[in-house]
Design an enzyme around this catalytic site. Structure first.
Site, short mmCIF file in Angstrom:
data_model
loop_
_atom_site.label_atom_id
_atom_site.label_comp_id
_atom_site.label_asym_id
_atom_site.label_seq_id
_atom_site.Cartn_x
_atom_site.Cartn_y
_atom_site.Cartn_z
N SER A 1 1.76 8.66 44.60
CA SER A 1 2.40 8.33 43.41
C SER A 1 1.67 8.84 42.04
CB SER A 1 2.46 6.55 43.38
OG SER A 1 3.26 6.28 44.21
N HIS B 1 -1.71 0.27 38.17
CA HIS B 1 -1.39 1.00 39.38
C HIS B 1 -0.87 2.35 39.04
CE1 HIS B 1 0.03 0.98 43.64
NE2 HIS B 1 -1.26 0.79 43.75
N GLU C 1 9.35 0.79 36.69
CA GLU C 1 9.05 0.70 38.17
C GLU C 1 9.47 -0.28 39.05
OE1 GLU C 1 5.41 2.09 41.11
OE2 GLU C 1 5.11 0.70 39.66
N HIS D 1 5.28 0.97 53.41
CA HIS D 1 3.88 1.14 53.90
C HIS D 1 3.40 0.06 54.72
CE1 HIS D 1 1.91 4.28 51.35
NE2 HIS D 1 2.54 3.72 50.22
N ASP E 1 9.43 8.88 43.08
CA ASP E 1 8.16 9.78 43.24
C ASP E 1 8.00 10.43 44.37
OD1 ASP E 1 7.41 7.36 44.35
OD2 ASP E 1 5.68 7.11 43.15
N HIS E 2 8.42 9.97 45.33
CA HIS E 2 8.41 10.56 46.73
C HIS E 2 9.35 9.70 47.69
CE1 HIS E 2 5.77 6.95 47.83
NE2 HIS E 2 5.28 7.14 46.89
N HIS F 1 3.74 8.52 53.30
CA HIS F 1 4.74 8.94 52.49
C HIS F 1 5.54 10.32 53.29
CE1 HIS F 1 2.51 7.55 48.34
NE2 HIS F 1 3.26 6.34 49.17
#
Length: 492
Positions: free
Chosen positions: A115, A176, A326, A335, A372-373, A452
């Site tokens: 990220s 973060h 976000e 995760h 972002d991914h 990711h």
């Protein structure tokens, strides 16, 4: 001599001519089919879209952390099923935006980004190394000495320099990686507070991310920062984790008109016309998942609450604003290999986008939604139409049995805690409670935290400059779209 092939072609043409003689005057046989009609309606909507080529007064960047294409699709189905409608044909709020693209998310040094590098590409136009925020790819991770010479400027900082306002909203810690990508410049994303930093970094003059937010020059500091992470701002004597004894929330309020709020009621009470800048920290660490906010998140505002309040506060600047929102817990659910959390967070993110779309004027506001991914979430066949997205894969209503004689779920992951450890055999999901909130979907390879994924992610847009969101683009290209929409590339 006439060739046989030519003769036959002529005969065929004559034979078929009557069938198509009046094709322009008739509808195809499938014209009454509902899918066909839906396609006609979609075409009409697409033809009615007029690209907005003027400048944007405001730019809002929505980032669903880890929200790959498969996550968006599963979230779409989940949301529809929760509403009691057809999940497969449902559409999330951002999927209705007229301009779309695919974004290539690799970082400067890896096929699969984290990220920190992902948000740096989007907010600065520069791809960098994993774990690095707001610095070029020449920076060395965890090297304090490399920060000064590799620093780049974020779209939020550029907006502030032009007299606009800027803000960041998240349901993770405000320090973060993703929210930090609007204001921080650091060789290591985990340096969120001074207690997170090694002695060498502190003695080398590096600042933790919380300090960077509060100590930014008045002309560059965010006007709104809402999320979690209170522990990085408070000293140990006040329940925080700062080792330097400073209370950064108090320091924030030393600016005229500035406010610090710590719960939903205080945020709601903020008068946007009279207050700012605003720092809101609603938990010591990340905010609760949406599935548990009603129980363990008392006093914690929703992502929609924070996003709409941020718009109200930033809108008082007649020159405009930049805002990042976000949905960070999407990534965290994946995760864990916990698809229920991933999908409920995706739906909540969609709700926040809709709440903001209902407030803003798309004739003057560019809205971009992306990730972002991606994550290693897979939707596998062949469950029946309208079958629970969190259920078992099937074939004509019957569970599909894999080679080991066990069923498998519609959703699974490539890596993560759901994978078998050591020589442990795969569990049979047909014998497990798939509706359990904490159920972990299975993965191929066991990791404490799922990795990711590197495939392209979706980009969805509307507003001035949104027509530039098309094709397959580099993640760093999105910065250029935002900068151009603001008109900053034309400024002398």
């Amino acid at each position: 001599m006439i060739r046989a092939s030519s003769f036959l072609a002529g005969v065929c043409a004559l034979a078929l001519a009557p069938a198509f003689a009046h094709a322009a005057d008739t509808s195809p046989a499938q014209a009454a089919d509902p899918y066909y009609k839906s396609g006609q309606a979609a075409l009409a909507r697409a033809m009615a879209v007029s690209p907005k080529t003027g400048r944007a007064k405001n730019v809002i960047l929505f980032l669903g952390d880890g929200m790959g294409i498969s996550t968006a699709v599963a979230g779409r189905i989940w949301q529809g099923q929760q509403k009691g409608v057809d999940g497969e044909s449902n559409a999330l709020s951002f999927e209705k935006l007229p301009f779309t693209a695919l974004s290539k998310t690799y970082s400067h040094d890896t096929q699969v980004t984290d990220s920190a590098a992902g948000i740096t590409a989007i907010t600065t136009g520069v791809k960098t190394r994993n774990k690095v925020i707001g610095l070029t790819g020449e920076a060395k991770p965890e090297s304090c000495a490399s920060e000064a010479s590799t620093r780049v400027t974020t779209i939020a900082e550029i907006a502030k320099a032009h007299g606009l306002s800027a803000g960041a909203v998240t349901n993770t810690r405000i320090t973060h990686a993703t929210p930090a990508g609007t204001f921080a410049h650091t060789a290591y994303r985990d340096w969120e507070g001074d207690a997170d930093m090694p002695a060498g970094a502190l003695s080398g003059g590096c600042k933790d991310i919380a300090r960077q937010l509060v100590e930014a020059p008045a002309g560059l500091r965010l006007d709104v920062a809402l999320g979690g992470g209170r522990s990085r701002f408070l000293p140990e004597t006040k329940g925080g984790k700062r080792a330097d004894g400073r209370d950064l929330t108090v320091e924030w309020t030393k600016t005229k008109g500035a406010a610090y709020v710590a719960d939903a009621e205080q945020l709601k009470a903020i008068d946007p016309a009279r207050t700012g800048p605003v720092l809101g920290l609603f938990a010591g660490e990340h905010l609760p998942y949406e599935v548990e906010r009603a129980q363990s998140g008392q006093g914690v505002p929703s992502l929609s609450d924070m996003a709409t309040k941020a718009v109200d506060i930033l809108s008082k600047n007649p020159k405009g604003y930049f805002l990042l929102v976000e949905g960070g817990k999407i990534d965290m659910g994946s995760h864990l290999n916990n698809a229920r959390r991933t999908l409920t967070e995706t739906a909540a993110f969609s709700d926040a986008i809709q709440a903001v779309l209902d407030k803003v004027d798309l004739n003057e506001t560019l809205v971009i939604v992306t990730a972002d991914h991606s994550h290693g979430l897979v939707i596998s066949g062949y469950a029946a139409r309208n079958a629970p997205i969190l259920g078992l894969a099937g074939n004509e209503g019957e569970p599909v049995v894999a080679g080991d004689g066990k069923a498998y779920t519609v959703l699974s992951f490539a890596t993560g805690p759901g994978g078998p450890e050591g020589q442990t055999l795969r569990a049979d999901p047909a014998k497990e409670d798939l509706e359990e909130v904490d159920y972990h979907q299975q993965s191929v390879a066991h990791l404490p935290s799922a990795a990711h994924a590197g495939e392209d992610v979706g980009v969805y847009a509307d507003g001035p400059g949104a027509y530039l969101v098309r094709g397959v683009v580099e993640e760093s290209y999105l910065f250029q779209v935002m900068r151009h929409a603001f008109g900053f590339d034309a400024a002398k």
